[in-house]
Design a protein around this motif. Structure first.
Motif, PDB file in Angstrom:
ATOM      1  N   HIS A  85       0.889  -1.191  -0.108  1.00 21.89           N
ATOM      2  CA  HIS A  85       0.081  -0.078  -0.036  1.00 21.89           C
ATOM      3  C   HIS A  85       1.006   1.225   0.097  1.00 21.89           C
ATOM      4  N   LEU A  86       1.159   1.889  -1.151  1.00 20.65           N
ATOM      5  CA  LEU A  86       1.855   2.921  -1.424  1.00 20.65           C
ATOM      6  C   LEU A  86       1.234   4.121  -1.515  1.00 20.65           C
ATOM      7  N   ALA A  87       2.170   5.489  -1.267  1.00 21.80           N
ATOM      8  CA  ALA A  87       1.633   6.833  -1.533  1.00 21.80           C
ATOM      9  C   ALA A  87       1.806   6.966  -2.924  1.00 21.80           C
ATOM     10  N   PRO A  88       1.005   7.202  -3.822  1.00 18.97           N
ATOM     11  CA  PRO A  88       1.226   7.386  -5.431  1.00 18.97           C
ATOM     12  C   PRO A  88       2.414   8.446  -5.633  1.00 18.97           C
ATOM     13  N   GLU A  89       2.476   9.524  -4.894  1.00 23.45           N
ATOM     14  CA  GLU A  89       3.305  10.471  -5.210  1.00 23.45           C
ATOM     15  C   GLU A  89       4.680  10.186  -4.985  1.00 23.45           C
ATOM     16  N   SER A  90       5.058   9.309  -3.925  1.00 20.07           N
ATOM     17  CA  SER A  90       6.300   9.152  -3.683  1.00 20.07           C
ATOM     18  C   SER A  90       6.784   7.628  -3.656  1.00 20.07           C
ATOM     19  N   LEU A  91       5.836   6.683  -3.946  1.00 16.38           N
ATOM     20  CA  LEU A  91       5.879   5.196  -3.973  1.00 16.38           C
ATOM     21  C   LEU A  91       6.706   4.514  -2.730  1.00 16.38           C
ATOM     22  N   VAL A  92       6.479   5.354  -1.571  1.00 13.58           N
ATOM     23  CA  VAL A  92       6.993   4.844  -0.348  1.00 13.58           C
ATOM     24  C   VAL A  92       5.642   4.045   0.343  1.00 13.58           C
ATOM     25  N   ASP A  93       5.839   3.423   1.324  1.00 16.43           N
ATOM     26  CA  ASP A  93       4.889   2.599   2.145  1.00 16.43           C
ATOM     27  C   ASP A  93       3.914   3.942   2.663  1.00 16.43           C
ATOM     28  N   LYS A  94       2.451   3.963   2.363  1.00 18.22           N
ATOM     29  CA  LYS A  94       1.613   4.743   2.904  1.00 18.22           C
ATOM     30  C   LYS A  94       1.701   4.351   4.515  1.00 18.22           C
ATOM     31  N   ALA A  95       1.561   5.243   5.360  1.00 18.35           N
ATOM     32  CA  ALA A  95       1.434   5.093   6.979  1.00 18.35           C
ATOM     33  C   ALA A  95      -0.067   4.725   7.166  1.00 18.35           C
ATOM     34  N   PRO A  96      -0.403   3.894   8.048  1.00 16.46           N
ATOM     35  CA  PRO A  96      -1.717   3.513   8.611  1.00 16.46           C
ATOM     36  C   PRO A  96      -2.515   4.777   9.075  1.00 16.46           C
ATOM     37  N   PRO A  97      -3.684   4.799   8.970  1.00 22.24           N
ATOM     38  CA  PRO A  97      -4.444   6.175   9.523  1.00 22.24           C
ATOM     39  C   PRO A  97      -4.201   6.509  11.071  1.00 22.24           C
TER      40      PRO A  97
END
Length: 199
Positions: A85-97
């Protein structure tokens, strides 16, 4: 040696409880009361994408999904051995909410359904509602799952039906096989007694 009619009676008595369980639960499974709500699919609400992203997929990516929720954009990537589950702008793991963001995501998914009521507590990516429904968020796959007291009751009925009475997998499997053997024996003995009478 035990006679056929006596053996037939003994096996019949042993199977009284399983037969009652099979009959009652079988009727419930046929009618399926409350199944729709108990196994209701709770889906995260999505919105049209706001921004255009140029994403260069990596060679090991097998499936890519870009979705927009109340929390923003999410890039879901599947490879041969994992889901990301990545952040589209950086392609790093998107942090849980955060807790507040998780609550916002859930309220958006509830969409006015009476089943869920209000969120009374949050523990990580799991929440409990005022109606007793537990909701879990699979952040890697961006999916919600829910279960209430009705779900637990139906699952218990399945355990009763399939003779999963002990909670130990191997023992329950043996119990199930034994139940089927006894049921088959009861049928064979019944046919044998009937044939004897006819002769």
């Amino acid at each position: 040696m035990i006679k056929s009619n006596k053996l037939h009676k003994i096996i019949g008595l042993i199977l009284v409880l399983p037969m009652l369980g099979w009959t009652i639960t079988g009727m419930i499974f046929f009618i399926k009361p409350g199944y729709q709500a108990a196994y209701e699919s709770l889906t995260i609400k999505t919105y049209p994408l706001n921004d255009s992203f140029t994403i260069s997929p990596k060679s090991d990516w097998q499936k890519v999904s870009l979705v927009n929720t109340i929390l923003g954009e999410h890039l879901l990537v599947k490879t041969a051995d994992k889901t990301m589950h990545l952040a589209p702008e950086s392609l790093v793991d998107k942090a849980p909410p955060s807790e507040q963001a998780f609550k916002a995501l859930l309220r958006d998914a509830f969409n006015g359904s009476n089943r869920y009521g209000d969120i009374v507590s949050v523990n990580g990516l799991s929440a409990l509602t005022s109606t007793g429904v537990e909701i879990k968020l699979d952040w890697k796959n961006l999916r919600l799952s829910q279960k209430g007291q009705d779900t637990a009751l139906i699952n218990l009925l399945y355990k009763i039906h399939y003779l999963q009475w002990t909670g130990h997998k191997v023992l329950d499997q043996c119990l199930g096989i034994l139940g089927l053997i006894l049921l088959l024996s009861l049928t064979v003995l019944g046919v044998r007694l009937y044939v004897k009478k006819r002769v």
